[in-house]
Design a protein around this motif. Sequence first.
Motif, PDB file in Angstrom:
ATOM      1  N   ILE C   7       0.839  -1.200   0.000  1.00 53.02           N
ATOM      2  CA  ILE C   7       0.000   0.000   0.000  1.00 53.02           C
ATOM      3  C   ILE C   7       0.871   1.245   0.000  1.00 53.02           C
ATOM      4  CG2 ILE C   7      -1.662   1.341   1.342  1.00 53.02           C
ATOM      5  CD1 ILE C   7      -2.989  -1.269   2.058  1.00 53.02           C
ATOM      6  N   VAL C   8       1.908   1.203   0.816  1.00 53.67           N
ATOM      7  CA  VAL C   8       2.816   2.358   0.850  1.00 53.67           C
ATOM      8  C   VAL C   8       3.390   2.624  -0.526  1.00 53.67           C
ATOM      9  CG1 VAL C   8       5.024   3.186   1.742  1.00 53.67           C
ATOM     10  CG2 VAL C   8       3.388   2.080   3.276  1.00 53.67           C
ATOM     11  N   VAL C   9       3.829   1.525  -1.175  1.00 49.89           N
ATOM     12  CA  VAL C   9       4.403   1.677  -2.519  1.00 49.89           C
ATOM     13  C   VAL C   9       3.379   2.268  -3.465  1.00 49.89           C
ATOM     14  CG1 VAL C   9       5.269   0.409  -4.511  1.00 49.89           C
ATOM     15  CG2 VAL C   9       6.107  -0.137  -2.213  1.00 49.89           C
ATOM     16  N   ARG C  10       2.149   1.750  -3.386  1.00 50.83           N
ATOM     17  CA  ARG C  10       1.116   2.238  -4.305  1.00 50.83           C
ATOM     18  C   ARG C  10       0.816   3.711  -4.076  1.00 50.83           C
ATOM     19  NH1 ARG C  10      -3.796  -1.342  -3.505  1.00 50.83           N
ATOM     20  NH2 ARG C  10      -4.774   0.241  -4.801  1.00 50.83           N
ATOM     21  N   VAL C  11       0.747   4.075  -2.811  1.00 55.44           N
ATOM     22  CA  VAL C  11       0.462   5.477  -2.511  1.00 55.44           C
ATOM     23  C   VAL C  11       1.619   6.361  -2.986  1.00 55.44           C
ATOM     24  CG1 VAL C  11       0.185   7.153  -0.651  1.00 55.44           C
ATOM     25  CG2 VAL C  11      -1.110   5.007  -0.619  1.00 55.44           C
ATOM     26  N   ALA C  12       2.846   5.854  -2.784  1.00 52.85           N
ATOM     27  CA  ALA C  12       4.005   6.616  -3.247  1.00 52.85           C
ATOM     28  C   ALA C  12       3.962   6.797  -4.756  1.00 52.85           C
ATOM     29  CB  ALA C  12       5.284   5.889  -2.837  1.00 52.85           C
ATOM     30  N   TRP C  13       3.642   5.718  -5.426  1.00 50.08           N
ATOM     31  CA  TRP C  13       3.508   5.782  -6.884  1.00 50.08           C
ATOM     32  C   TRP C  13       2.494   6.841  -7.280  1.00 50.08           C
ATOM     33  CZ3 TRP C  13       5.537   5.317 -11.210  1.00 50.08           C
ATOM     34  CH2 TRP C  13       6.487   4.328 -11.481  1.00 50.08           C
ATOM     35  N   ASP C  14       1.389   6.815  -6.576  1.00 47.46           N
ATOM     36  CA  ASP C  14       0.305   7.756  -6.878  1.00 47.46           C
ATOM     37  C   ASP C  14       0.790   9.179  -6.740  1.00 47.46           C
ATOM     38  OD1 ASP C  14      -2.369   8.493  -7.408  1.00 47.46           O
ATOM     39  OD2 ASP C  14      -2.567   8.971  -5.271  1.00 47.46           O
ATOM     40  N   ARG C  15       1.464   9.449  -5.628  1.00 48.31           N
ATOM     41  CA  ARG C  15       1.997  10.797  -5.398  1.00 48.31           C
ATOM     42  C   ARG C  15       2.952  11.183  -6.517  1.00 48.31           C
ATOM     43  NH1 ARG C  15       1.723  10.957   0.362  1.00 48.31           N
ATOM     44  NH2 ARG C  15      -0.526  11.142   0.684  1.00 48.31           N
ATOM     45  N   LEU C  16       3.872  10.242  -6.794  1.00 42.81           N
ATOM     46  CA  LEU C  16       4.890  10.487  -7.806  1.00 42.81           C
ATOM     47  C   LEU C  16       4.233  10.789  -9.149  1.00 42.81           C
ATOM     48  CD1 LEU C  16       7.990  10.383  -7.949  1.00 42.81           C
ATOM     49  CD2 LEU C  16       7.740   8.128  -9.003  1.00 42.81           C
ATOM     50  N   PHE C  17       3.218   9.990  -9.462  1.00 39.85           N
ATOM     51  CA  PHE C  17       2.555  10.150 -10.750  1.00 39.85           C
ATOM     52  C   PHE C  17       1.914  11.520 -10.868  1.00 39.85           C
ATOM     53  CE2 PHE C  17      -1.079   9.705 -13.604  1.00 39.85           C
ATOM     54  CZ  PHE C  17      -0.441   9.211 -14.723  1.00 39.85           C
ATOM     55  N   SER C  18       1.174  11.909  -9.839  1.00 45.51           N
ATOM     56  CA  SER C  18       0.488  13.199  -9.963  1.00 45.51           C
ATOM     57  C   SER C  18       1.500  14.337  -9.982  1.00 45.51           C
ATOM     58  CB  SER C  18      -0.526  13.392  -8.830  1.00 45.51           C
ATOM     59  OG  SER C  18       0.116  13.295  -7.591  1.00 45.51           O
ATOM     60  N   ALA C  19       2.583  14.191  -9.206  1.00 46.74           N
ATOM     61  CA  ALA C  19       3.609  15.234  -9.222  1.00 46.74           C
ATOM     62  C   ALA C  19       4.257  15.319 -10.595  1.00 46.74           C
ATOM     63  CB  ALA C  19       4.666  14.935  -8.162  1.00 46.74           C
ATOM     64  N   ALA C  20       4.551  14.129 -11.155  1.00 45.65           N
ATOM     65  CA  ALA C  20       5.196  14.129 -12.477  1.00 45.65           C
ATOM     66  C   ALA C  20       4.289  14.756 -13.521  1.00 45.65           C
ATOM     67  CB  ALA C  20       5.547  12.698 -12.871  1.00 45.65           C
ATOM     68  N   THR C  21       2.997  14.440 -13.453  1.00 47.18           N
ATOM     69  CA  THR C  21       2.066  15.013 -14.412  1.00 47.18           C
ATOM     70  C   THR C  21       2.065  16.528 -14.326  1.00 47.18           C
ATOM     71  OG1 THR C  21       0.726  13.126 -13.796  1.00 47.18           O
ATOM     72  CG2 THR C  21      -0.243  14.680 -15.312  1.00 47.18           C
ATOM     73  N   LEU C  23       4.329  18.435 -13.023  1.00 47.88           N
ATOM     74  CA  LEU C  23       5.643  18.976 -13.373  1.00 47.88           C
ATOM     75  C   LEU C  23       5.803  19.068 -14.882  1.00 47.88           C
ATOM     76  CD1 LEU C  23       8.342  19.843 -12.084  1.00 47.88           C
ATOM     77  CD2 LEU C  23       9.172  17.556 -12.630  1.00 47.88           C
ATOM     78  N   LEU C  24       5.511  17.961 -15.571  1.00 44.87           N
ATOM     79  CA  LEU C  24       5.667  17.956 -17.018  1.00 44.87           C
ATOM     80  C   LEU C  24       4.768  19.012 -17.660  1.00 44.87           C
ATOM     81  CD1 LEU C  24       5.991  14.228 -18.125  1.00 44.87           C
ATOM     82  CD2 LEU C  24       7.727  15.999 -18.074  1.00 44.87           C
ATOM     83  N   SER C  25       3.543  19.158 -17.129  1.00 39.29           N
ATOM     84  CA  SER C  25       2.622  20.141 -17.689  1.00 39.29           C
ATOM     85  C   SER C  25       3.222  21.528 -17.620  1.00 39.29           C
ATOM     86  CB  SER C  25       1.303  20.143 -16.920  1.00 39.29           C
ATOM     87  OG  SER C  25       0.713  18.888 -16.995  1.00 39.29           O
ATOM     88  N   TYR C  26       3.743  21.883 -16.434  1.00 36.93           N
ATOM     89  CA  TYR C  26       4.272  23.240 -16.311  1.00 36.93           C
ATOM     90  C   TYR C  26       5.599  23.389 -17.041  1.00 36.93           C
ATOM     91  CZ  TYR C  26       0.428  24.259 -13.268  1.00 36.93           C
ATOM     92  OH  TYR C  26      -0.846  24.456 -12.799  1.00 36.93           O
ATOM     93  N   LEU C  27       6.367  22.287 -17.117  1.00 41.75           N
ATOM     94  CA  LEU C  27       7.629  22.346 -17.865  1.00 41.75           C
ATOM     95  C   LEU C  27       7.380  22.713 -19.322  1.00 41.75           C
ATOM     96  CD1 LEU C  27       9.976  19.416 -16.802  1.00 41.75           C
ATOM     97  CD2 LEU C  27      10.311  21.871 -16.558  1.00 41.75           C
TER      98      LEU C  27
END
Lengths: 360, 302, 283
Positions: C7-21, C23-27
């Motif tokens: 669950i921790v991994v999944r939640v981390a993935w989720d955070r990472l994914f939304s942050a990456a999205t 980030l890339l959008s603003y980049l």
Amino acid sequence: MRRSVTLAWAAILALACAAAAPAAERRIVGAGATFPYPLYSKMFDVYYRQEGVKVNYQAIGSGGGIRQVQSRTVDFGATDAFIGDEEMAAFTGAVLHVPTCLGAVVVTYNLPGGPTLNLAPDVVADIFLGKLTRWDDERIVEANPGVGLPDMGIVVVRRSDGSGTTFIFSDYLSKVSPEWKETVGAGKVVNWPCGLGAKGNPGVAGLVKQLPGSIGYVELVYAVSNGMPVANIRNRSGRFIAPTVESVSQAADTELPDDMRVSITDTGAEGGYPISGFTWVIFYKEQDYAGRTLEQARDLIDLVWWMTHEGQKLAEPLHYARLGEVALRKAETLVRSAVYGGEPMLAGEARPASAAEAGR
Amino acid sequence: MWGTGTVRGGAPATSEAVFERLLHISGAGILALLAVVFVTLLVHSFPAVKDLGAAFLYGRVWDPVGGEHGALPFVLGTLFTSFLALGISMPFSLAISIYLGEYCTEGPFSSFLRSAVDLLAGIPSVIYGFWGLFVLVPLVRSLQIKLGAMPYGVGVFTASLVLAIMIVPYSASLGREVIHLVPADQKEAALALGATRAEVVRKVILPYARSGILAGVLLALGRALGETMAVTMVIGNSNVVPQGLFSPANTMAGVIANEFAEATGSVYLSALVEIGLLLFVVGTAVNILGRRVIKRASVEAA
Amino acid sequence: MREERRIVVRVAWDRLFSAATALLSYLSLIPLFLILYYIGRRGISAVDWDFFTSLPAPVGETGGGVSNALVGSAVLIGVACVLAVPVGIAAGVFLSEYGKSRLAGAVRLAVDVLQGIPSIVIGIIAYLWIVRPMRGFSALSGGAALAMLMLPVVVRSTEETLRLIPSALREASLALGVPRHRTVLKVILPAGLSGILTAVILGVARISGETAPLLFTAFGSPFMEWNVLRPMNSLPLMIFNYATSPYPEWHALAWGASFVLAVFMLLMNLVAKVMARRWKIRF
């Protein structure tokens, strides 16, 4: 809806008529070489102030100039590569080549410190063949003692469009390098073995200025007005010659044919710069075509006469060489040979140079 | 003529008929215009087709002086730059689609980002080229020096970068719309089962919006294939088959822009028109395919 | 324990994914800001009174402006509008009012195809059909090329606009015995006027930055030119020619012209957006 359509059409018609009405305003459209563009641009600016004739000259390259004369979309073309006999066959009428000035194709480059280099013909050929690729190559260093040549790759910049400058340059290289003649040859467009293409003399100068380590060939004025270094080229007499108005004039000291279609590269003259050339305006000998009026034809002939006479004094400040005495006489004969409906427009001696210079 | 039969009402039949005919004619006019474009290209490329045949397509040498007109360098140059640009822009446009379609659907940030992306689409290509020449080229050059490549600055890579920036809005805006259309109950169902949002995006939204996203990519591709000015200013205009990522090359649109006004000789001119025809056919195919996919996507979403 | 870690991994993935999205959008906005920054910084300083009022100076001389390119762009856009707007609106009306026929289906496809034709190809057509037969480069040929680029935009937006008009309006008019063409002219078109205007503005925004089709049609001119049968300069063409030149003064003028063009496009898009929004609220 329909009314608005009618109104719109009425508007465009009115616009066209209104625009056509001051047709008294005299205009000439020309296109072609970028080689003499700085000079022509100045000439036509002065000519407009003096004579009130608007000459719209678009520097699209010599190839473009020839092609647009061929399809009769312009009043005159400009080129620094004369139309060859084979190419002339595609034309539906005789075309006159009137020389307007001489210029030098210079080898310019972008190196730290902007040193003046001495380049032998075979070195130039090998650089543009892509065989000599580093600035600190022995063959370059050898001819340039005391110049610190950087450890940099050579980036070749050349033309992407059909160009008289390319013609002069490749014609020269064909004369001095058998390998060039064999694999590339001379022409307005050649099959380049390497390098970046840029459009027009301004494009090449612009790109060379942008890219450190690059080398290109342009008309002298483009290098001078941009503070770019130019190479001294070794001529047939074994001397390294800097391109100047004088060395270009000397290069033209040779036998000239009556139709003035002549190449003066690799000159035998001792102080002559070897990559020099005439530049011509070209137009149909028979000016009565496609509904051209006598007035339009006369305007063109007057313009060309002015360019070869009074306009000449604008050449040297812009680093072009003016026509020599012999070339000028031949140019006059050519201008006089233009006809409208078979009738000459400038009769024999009826229009001496001084009268032309006095204006009408 | 068409439509004159469908007169109704008590009005003077003639003006009704005239009106209808006018409308039909303007509609038919557009059809005729397209036909004229196509036939003109076909007719004017005929001399080249006759003279060169299929060699036109696989010839690697473009040497108009020597009479060789092989379009392969330009075809490959166009495909190389367009697909590279697509590859570069995809992560960004997909991110924008997901971000705007799912994470940040409204509020000031959303509308700011959306208008900024729209703005990107509104900038003329010649300005992209100009900017690329003066800002991107020196950057790419210093990158090339670091990598030990020939420091041209201009070339396939620079052209692809400029193209990538230009096409981001095309795929992003369509992608955002389709992602926005994914039914809320599907997403909620997945969330209720304990899926994280990232999993919802991957397992629910992307499969659902797949064809819409594909359509956006196709539109972007069509734009990249036909782009002229921005590319010709930074690609190096070298009429050879591209040798690598950083090598100078040329594209189909680029060679037309450079050489059309000066091509002497009927085969040379006609070969350029044939390149135009090729561009027309490929562009049309990609475009129609894209619209088909959009239609299917909107049917699926409905 | 393992379950928890997953669950921790999944939640981390989720955070990472939304942050990456995010980030890339603003980049991806960085290039936009860089472009606007350069246009702004280099452009504004080049824009002065002379810039708008004088003609270009001869090659290599300093000073001069782009007045002829401004006028040329205006004339070219005008010619394109005159050619494309009436036909475009009529075809748009045709598609929305008689949109079910087979002809309409074909026209819709043709509009799509037209929209996808690369602009350089349109330039070839205008050269072969107008420049060559008329024996001369002209603003008319450039305007015609631009009109062909503008046409699909006008047709599509007009059709879409008119479709948004409630059918009750149309039916009410027809029920009163008003013939169809009068219904279109007096009810539908006035109701859709601002939408159609938006269509025209979008079309203008589409073409005002086009350069490729003008290279061998409008051609350029150093003089002030009003006659549509003559070669004419335009802002995009001028930017191209000056940008690739070696002269710093010309680069400055090109940045200035880019600035003016970008501001113009921005305004057009803004106006179109505001009008579209107001229009949508009404219905």
